[in-house]
Design a protein around this motif. Structure first.
Motif, short mmCIF file in Angstrom:
data_model
loop_
_atom_site.label_atom_id
_atom_site.label_comp_id
_atom_site.label_asym_id
_atom_site.label_seq_id
_atom_site.Cartn_x
_atom_site.Cartn_y
_atom_site.Cartn_z
N ILE A 1 8.70 49.33 -21.79
CA ILE A 1 8.58 48.97 -20.38
C ILE A 1 9.85 48.26 -19.91
CG2 ILE A 1 7.36 47.45 -18.75
CD1 ILE A 1 4.80 48.09 -20.35
N HIS A 2 10.36 47.35 -20.72
CA HIS A 2 11.57 46.59 -20.38
C HIS A 2 12.76 47.53 -20.20
CE1 HIS A 2 14.86 43.74 -20.65
NE2 HIS A 2 14.00 42.72 -20.65
N GLU A 3 12.89 48.49 -21.10
CA GLU A 3 14.08 49.34 -21.11
C GLU A 3 14.00 50.52 -20.14
OE1 GLU A 3 14.30 50.46 -25.19
OE2 GLU A 3 14.76 48.42 -25.89
N LYS A 4 12.81 51.04 -19.88
CA LYS A 4 12.70 52.31 -19.15
C LYS A 4 11.92 52.24 -17.84
CE LYS A 4 12.80 55.15 -23.36
NZ LYS A 4 12.07 56.21 -24.13
N VAL A 5 11.08 51.23 -17.65
CA VAL A 5 10.11 51.29 -16.56
C VAL A 5 10.28 50.16 -15.53
CG1 VAL A 5 7.65 51.41 -16.00
CG2 VAL A 5 8.47 52.37 -18.17
N LEU A 6 10.57 48.97 -16.00
CA LEU A 6 10.62 47.80 -15.12
C LEU A 6 12.06 47.52 -14.69
CD1 LEU A 6 8.78 45.53 -13.97
CD2 LEU A 6 9.30 44.21 -16.03
N LYS A 7 12.22 47.19 -13.41
CA LYS A 7 13.54 46.80 -12.92
C LYS A 7 14.00 45.53 -13.64
CE LYS A 7 12.98 48.51 -8.17
NZ LYS A 7 12.92 48.10 -6.74
N LYS A 8 15.32 45.36 -13.77
CA LYS A 8 15.84 44.11 -14.30
C LYS A 8 15.44 42.98 -13.35
CE LYS A 8 17.79 46.17 -17.72
NZ LYS A 8 17.17 46.11 -19.06
N GLY A 9 14.89 41.94 -13.90
CA GLY A 9 14.37 40.85 -13.08
C GLY A 9 13.00 41.13 -12.50
N GLY A 10 12.41 42.30 -12.88
CA GLY A 10 11.07 42.65 -12.41
C GLY A 10 10.01 41.85 -13.15
N LEU A 11 8.78 41.99 -12.67
CA LEU A 11 7.67 41.17 -13.15
C LEU A 11 6.71 41.99 -14.00
CD1 LEU A 11 6.02 38.52 -13.13
CD2 LEU A 11 4.96 39.32 -11.00
N TYR B 1 11.32 39.13 -22.44
CA TYR B 1 10.88 38.62 -21.15
C TYR B 1 10.90 37.08 -21.17
CZ TYR B 1 8.90 43.34 -20.79
OH TYR B 1 8.71 44.70 -20.78
N GLU B 2 10.79 36.52 -19.98
CA GLU B 2 10.62 35.07 -19.85
C GLU B 2 9.28 34.81 -19.17
OE1 GLU B 2 12.53 31.14 -17.61
OE2 GLU B 2 13.38 33.14 -17.27
N VAL B 3 8.35 34.25 -19.93
CA VAL B 3 7.03 33.95 -19.37
C VAL B 3 7.18 32.79 -18.40
CG1 VAL B 3 4.69 33.14 -19.85
CG2 VAL B 3 5.75 34.84 -21.35
N ILE B 4 6.77 33.03 -17.15
CA ILE B 4 6.88 32.01 -16.10
C ILE B 4 5.59 31.21 -15.99
CG2 ILE B 4 7.35 31.59 -13.66
CD1 ILE B 4 9.72 32.69 -15.29
N ALA C 1 -3.87 35.69 -18.85
CA ALA C 1 -2.85 36.55 -18.25
C ALA C 1 -1.52 35.82 -18.27
CB ALA C 1 -3.24 36.89 -16.81
N VAL C 2 -0.45 36.56 -18.57
CA VAL C 2 0.89 35.99 -18.47
C VAL C 2 1.67 36.78 -17.43
CG1 VAL C 2 0.90 35.17 -20.85
CG2 VAL C 2 1.87 37.41 -20.33
N TYR C 3 2.53 36.06 -16.72
CA TYR C 3 3.43 36.61 -15.71
C TYR C 3 4.85 36.33 -16.20
CZ TYR C 3 -0.66 37.02 -12.70
OH TYR C 3 -1.90 37.37 -12.19
#
Length: 299
Positions: A163-173, A223-226, A291-293
């Protein structure tokens, strides 16, 4: 549920969540989702049937509103126009709600009847298994949500990396929502009532998380869990001696109490306190779900 599945639970050597061993194949998992997950015993076990969601619409809409509350808080952007992918979207009730709030909604799921329903509602949803995440090709998303999905994945770390590499924008959630298993209220309630580990449900559930282990996994995947947020600690009712396990009547009664608790706070405009309460529970690994964001690194 399949009581004959031969397995043991083994802690992940790096992240600590429990995994079913041996792991079923991707083909077996996809077949299970498509043919069993929305029918039979699992239909009521996972609260994923369309009938359950429609009958309890106010409750599920409240959950969707909580998700949007946290998306806005973390991304600090208007919801209108944000592109969201719901992995394992099921009957697309969340996507319909998000679409009504102006989001650009996509989803996929292995259950053909659920996808056909979503397509009839005009949603951009596809019939696909859970063996790959780039179902929509080169499209990148502002938000990717896996709600009650990661516990079914044979290799959660690889899923999050893809997901990080192919699906989610950089800085996406990234939003991950899973059952919070083996929590203290749950295991204490089990022991008080002489129950077995009823929440252990292979081959459906392959992974068993706490907030701590989920945060470690998500951070470890880039990711960075907020924030982390739990849901109402239903197992607390076991400690009140309201044993709902195997008792549908009691189960319905305590669910209604939980719904009343949340709805009354919302009606009195106390959503902020509700979120603070559930975030505090997550910090001590309590709550029925967690749930984590998390933001994808921009590197």
């Amino acid at each position: 549920m399949n009581k004959k599945f031969d397995y043991e639970l083994v802690p992940h050597p790096k992240y600590g969540f429990l995994q079913v061993c041996p792991t079923p194949s991707d083909e077996e998992i996809t077949k299970f989702y498509a043919n069993e997950f929305y029918s039979g015993d699992y239909k009521n076990f996972n609260n994923s049937s369309l009938e359950v969601q429609v009958a309890d619409k106010d409750f599920f809409d409240g959950q969707c509103e909580d998700i949007l509350y946290n998306i806005a808080k973390v991304l600090k952007k208007p919801l209108d126009g944000l592109r969201i992918l719901d992995v394992g979207c099921g009957w697309a009730q969340a996507l319909l709600y998000f679409k009504g709030k102006g989001m650009d909604c996509y989803g996929f799921d292995p259950a053909p009847e659920a996808i056909e329903y979503g397509q009839r509602k005009g949603l951009k949803v596809k019939h696909a298994g859970i063996d790959r995440m780039d179902v929509f090709g080169s499209i990148k998303f502002d938000v990717v949500m896996l709600k009650n999905v990661l516990e079914h994945m044979p290799n959660p770390f690889e899923v999050l990396k893809e997901i990080h590499e192919k699906v989610l924008k950089k800085g996406g959630l990234l939003i991950i929502d899973v059952p919070n298993e083996f929590n203290v209220f749950q295991t204490t309630g089990r022991d008080v009532h002489g129950l077995n580990d009823w929440w252990v449900a292979p081959p459906g559930h392959l992974n068993y998380f706490s907030n701590d282990s989920l945060v470690k996994l998500v951070n470890g995947a880039g990711y960075e869990v907020i924030l982390s947020e739990a849901s109402f600690p239903l197992e607390m009712f076991l400690l009140f001696n309201d044993c709902y396990v195997g008792n549908e009547k009691v189960g319905k009664e305590i669910h209604k109490k939980r719904v009343n608790f949340e709805m009354n706070l919302r009606k009195q405009s106390q959503e902020d306190k509700l979120h603070e309460f559930y975030q505090a529970l997550a910090k001590i690994n309590l709550g029925r779900q967690v749930a984590v964001y998390a933001l994808a690194s921009k590197i």
